[in-house]
Scaffold this active site. Structure first.
Site, mmCIF file in Angstrom:
data_model
loop_
_atom_site.group_PDB
_atom_site.id
_atom_site.type_symbol
_atom_site.label_atom_id
_atom_site.label_comp_id
_atom_site.label_asym_id
_atom_site.label_seq_id
_atom_site.Cartn_x
_atom_site.Cartn_y
_atom_site.Cartn_z
ATOM 1 N N TYR A 1 11.999 10.997 -6.885
ATOM 2 C CA TYR A 1 10.896 10.954 -5.988
ATOM 3 C C TYR A 1 11.401 10.967 -4.428
ATOM 4 O O TYR A 1 10.943 11.951 -3.850
ATOM 5 C CB TYR A 1 9.755 9.991 -6.081
ATOM 6 C CG TYR A 1 8.637 10.039 -5.203
ATOM 7 C CD1 TYR A 1 7.557 11.117 -5.738
ATOM 8 C CD2 TYR A 1 8.102 9.351 -4.523
ATOM 9 C CE1 TYR A 1 6.498 11.180 -4.996
ATOM 10 C CE2 TYR A 1 6.944 9.148 -3.692
ATOM 11 C CZ TYR A 1 6.039 10.183 -3.789
ATOM 12 O OH TYR A 1 4.917 10.411 -3.267
ATOM 13 N N LYS B 1 11.216 14.364 -2.368
ATOM 14 C CA LYS B 1 10.407 14.549 -1.027
ATOM 15 C C LYS B 1 11.259 14.739 0.302
ATOM 16 O O LYS B 1 10.909 15.393 1.156
ATOM 17 C CB LYS B 1 9.953 13.184 -0.938
ATOM 18 C CG LYS B 1 8.667 13.123 -1.870
ATOM 19 C CD LYS B 1 7.353 14.165 -1.426
ATOM 20 C CE LYS B 1 6.004 14.046 -2.301
ATOM 21 N NZ LYS B 1 4.952 14.832 -2.250
ATOM 22 N N PHE C 1 -3.442 -5.043 -10.262
ATOM 23 C CA PHE C 1 -4.059 -6.080 -10.129
ATOM 24 C C PHE C 1 -5.578 -6.346 -10.327
ATOM 25 O O PHE C 1 -5.991 -7.433 -10.842
ATOM 26 C CB PHE C 1 -3.574 -6.770 -8.481
ATOM 27 C CG PHE C 1 -2.166 -6.890 -8.321
ATOM 28 C CD1 PHE C 1 -1.206 -6.886 -9.348
ATOM 29 C CD2 PHE C 1 -1.677 -7.666 -7.114
ATOM 30 C CE1 PHE C 1 0.249 -7.349 -9.348
ATOM 31 C CE2 PHE C 1 -0.402 -7.841 -6.899
ATOM 32 C CZ PHE C 1 0.354 -7.803 -7.936
ATOM 33 N N GLY D 1 7.750 -11.830 -5.255
ATOM 34 C CA GLY D 1 6.505 -11.615 -4.792
ATOM 35 C C GLY D 1 6.553 -11.621 -3.355
ATOM 36 O O GLY D 1 5.635 -11.651 -2.529
ATOM 37 N N GLN E 1 8.130 -9.698 -1.468
ATOM 38 C CA GLN E 1 8.440 -8.156 -0.880
ATOM 39 C C GLN E 1 6.977 -7.744 -0.428
ATOM 40 O O GLN E 1 5.874 -8.475 -0.629
ATOM 41 C CB GLN E 1 8.678 -7.181 -2.102
ATOM 42 C CG GLN E 1 7.803 -6.616 -3.099
ATOM 43 C CD GLN E 1 7.645 -7.732 -4.334
ATOM 44 O OE1 GLN E 1 8.161 -8.996 -4.251
ATOM 45 N NE2 GLN E 1 7.362 -7.350 -5.395
ATOM 46 N N ARG F 1 4.061 -4.890 1.259
ATOM 47 C CA ARG F 1 3.612 -3.384 1.615
ATOM 48 C C ARG F 1 2.535 -3.744 2.775
ATOM 49 O O ARG F 1 1.807 -4.661 3.095
ATOM 50 C CB ARG F 1 2.983 -3.052 0.304
ATOM 51 C CG ARG F 1 3.982 -2.619 -0.724
ATOM 52 C CD ARG F 1 5.179 -1.744 -0.492
ATOM 53 N NE ARG F 1 5.787 -1.442 -1.559
ATOM 54 C CZ ARG F 1 7.191 -2.038 -1.620
ATOM 55 N NH1 ARG F 1 7.464 -3.178 -0.891
ATOM 56 N NH2 ARG F 1 7.959 -1.735 -2.727
ATOM 57 N N ARG G 1 7.820 -3.147 3.917
ATOM 58 C CA ARG G 1 7.286 -1.509 4.284
ATOM 59 C C ARG G 1 6.192 -1.875 5.284
ATOM 60 O O ARG G 1 5.202 -2.591 4.932
ATOM 61 C CB ARG G 1 6.959 -0.903 3.050
ATOM 62 C CG ARG G 1 6.721 0.564 3.356
ATOM 63 C CD ARG G 1 6.414 1.455 2.080
ATOM 64 N NE ARG G 1 7.455 1.847 1.452
ATOM 65 C CZ ARG G 1 7.229 2.230 0.139
ATOM 66 N NH1 ARG G 1 6.285 2.046 -0.450
ATOM 67 N NH2 ARG G 1 8.319 2.591 -0.812
HETATM 68 N N1 UDP Z 1 3.909 -4.768 -7.919
HETATM 69 C C1 UDP Z 1 3.734 -5.855 -8.628
HETATM 70 N N2 UDP Z 1 3.126 -5.743 -10.046
HETATM 71 C C2 UDP Z 1 2.839 -4.576 -10.537
HETATM 72 C C3 UDP Z 1 2.748 -3.408 -9.818
HETATM 73 C C4 UDP Z 1 3.311 -3.655 -8.366
HETATM 74 O O1 UDP Z 1 4.113 -7.005 -8.085
HETATM 75 O O2 UDP Z 1 2.053 -4.719 -11.743
HETATM 76 C C5 UDP Z 1 4.563 -4.704 -6.541
HETATM 77 C C6 UDP Z 1 5.722 -3.667 -6.487
HETATM 78 O O3 UDP Z 1 6.870 -4.591 -6.913
HETATM 79 C C7 UDP Z 1 6.071 -3.184 -4.981
HETATM 80 C C8 UDP Z 1 4.238 -3.486 -4.691
HETATM 81 O O4 UDP Z 1 3.555 -4.148 -5.681
HETATM 82 O O5 UDP Z 1 6.502 -4.435 -4.489
HETATM 83 C C9 UDP Z 1 3.781 -2.012 -4.537
HETATM 84 O O6 UDP Z 1 3.983 -1.263 -5.804
HETATM 85 P P1 UDP Z 1 3.410 -0.012 -5.939
HETATM 86 O O7 UDP Z 1 4.146 0.387 -7.374
HETATM 87 O O8 UDP Z 1 1.953 -0.051 -5.748
HETATM 88 O O9 UDP Z 1 4.100 1.157 -4.969
HETATM 89 P P2 UDP Z 1 5.520 1.099 -4.040
HETATM 90 O O10 UDP Z 1 5.176 0.718 -2.719
HETATM 91 O O11 UDP Z 1 6.447 0.269 -4.544
HETATM 92 O O12 UDP Z 1 5.852 2.549 -4.091
#
Ligand code: UDP
Length: 327
Positions: free
Chosen positions: A161, A165, A207, A223, A225, A227, A293
């Site tokens: 991806y 991209k 979630f 956890g 990390q 976004r 991010r």
């Molecule tokens: N995430 C999580 N549990 C899940 C799905 C995602 O903890 O069941 C976390 C994942 O590790 C990341 C964030 O949520 O840090 C966002 O994940 P997503 O797949 O939505 O998109 P990404 O930002 O990684 O492209």
């Protein structure tokens, strides 16, 4: 081969690749409501669904909508005329799809993008590329601004991806520089809203489904990390503004909501807002997960005045009833 049905000349025809998907269907809604243009939706139904737009099409606007079931790699086999604008959104985008659909993702964003760019060139259309914050990889600067080149592992699972991209961006820039095509690139950060599949794998639907069904909420890694999540209606307003602005200043714009949250906090927030008794369960993180991010959105703000208006809490409040209905 499918032939394009609108015969009227001098009416603006907009092509939306991936128009039945999550972001595409919201863009279709916006364009149907706010413009008079004809919309040609090209989608291979890999993640998109016709039902995402069924409730938008009525007696008054049905003549403005054409759906073509085809992959972007075959767009050259479709007769398309008078296209004034192209929104190129087609692609899988959920990290859980990267392993299963890696080759398809590479082809969509390389051969597919090339063919869509050729349509844009033939029609002298404005080409809006849906790029992604994933091109920054696991970023070493924070927040990420458009001048950052990124930190991507070319060999990892996410690379299909991220790298395709990046290729899309480079190819689009070549068409802009060498062929004078009107190209506008948007790097879309995490977005959520209705029409994102319940089993999409991305964090908000995952979630919500877990919380609403009383199953464990699966937090990856520690956890910690982060976004920054944008409600889709804010995103669509920004995409539209970038698509209509005259004499655009830059080649690329970040778009997203800078409100940053740690994933564990998000899990707790969703648990509380859904009054769920789900437990938090820590699971293994995916390879090459971005640690932090957050978009720097000063560029799009300065040029269009756009900024997100819906907080994460408000956005979640809006979508929880929709996800309840889907269960
Ligand atoms: N995430 C999580 N549990 C899940 C799905 C995602 O903890 O069941 C976390 C994942 O590790 C990341 C964030 O949520 O840090 C966002 O994940 P997503 O797949 O939505 O998109 P990404 O930002 O990684 O492209």
């Amino acid at each position: 081969m499918v032939f394009y049905k609108f015969e009227r000349w001098k009416i603006l025809n907009i092509l939306i690749t991936g128009g039945l998907g999550f972001i595409g269907s919201h863009l279709v809604k916006f364009l149907l409501e706010k413009t008079e243009n004809n919309l040609i939706i090209l989608d291979n139904l890999s993640t998109g669904k016709k039902s995402n737009i069924y409730n938008l099409v009525n007696k008054e606007n049905i003549s403005r909508v054409e759906i073509i079931k085809e992959t972007v790699e075959n767009v050259d086999q479709i007769k398309l005329k008078n296209i004034s604008k192209i929104f190129h959104l087609a692609s899988h985008a959920s990290p859980t799809d990267f392993r299963k659909h890696s080759l398809e993702i590479m082809m969509t964003n390389s051969i597919g993008t090339k063919k869509v760019l050729d349509i844009a060139l033939k029609n002298n259309a404005t080409f809006i590329l849906a790029s992604t914050s994933e091109i920054y990889g696991n970023p070493l600067i924070h927040p990420q601004n458009e001048d950052y080149y990124g930190n991507v592992n070319t060999l990892g699972i996410r690379a299909c991806y991220d790298e395709s991209k990046r290729f899309s961006e480079t190819l689009s820039m070549i068409y802009k520089r060498d062929k004078n095509l009107d190209v506008r690139i948007l790097r879309i950060f995490n977005t959520y809203g209705t029409n994102m599949r319940l089993n999409d794998g991305r964090v908000i639907p995952t979630f919500l489904k877990q919380a609403l069904t009383g199953n464990p909420i699966t937090v990856r890694g520690d956890g910690k990390q982060s976004r920054s999540l944008c409600h889709v209606s804010d995103l669509i307003n920004g995409i539209y503004l970038i698509s209509v602005i005259k004499n655009i200043k830059y080649n690329v714009y970040n778009i997203g909501n800078p409100e940053e949250i740690e994933i564990i906090e998000l899990a707790e927030m969703i648990k509380k807002m859904t009054c769920s008794c789900s437990k938090i369960k820590y699971i293994e993180e995916l390879d090459d997960e971005p640690r932090r991010r957050r978009p720097d959105i000063n560029r799009i703000k300065d040029e269009t005045g756009w900024s997100p208006t819906i907080s994460l809490r408000e956005g979640l409040k809006k979508i929880i009833p929709h996800y309840k209905e889907m269960l």
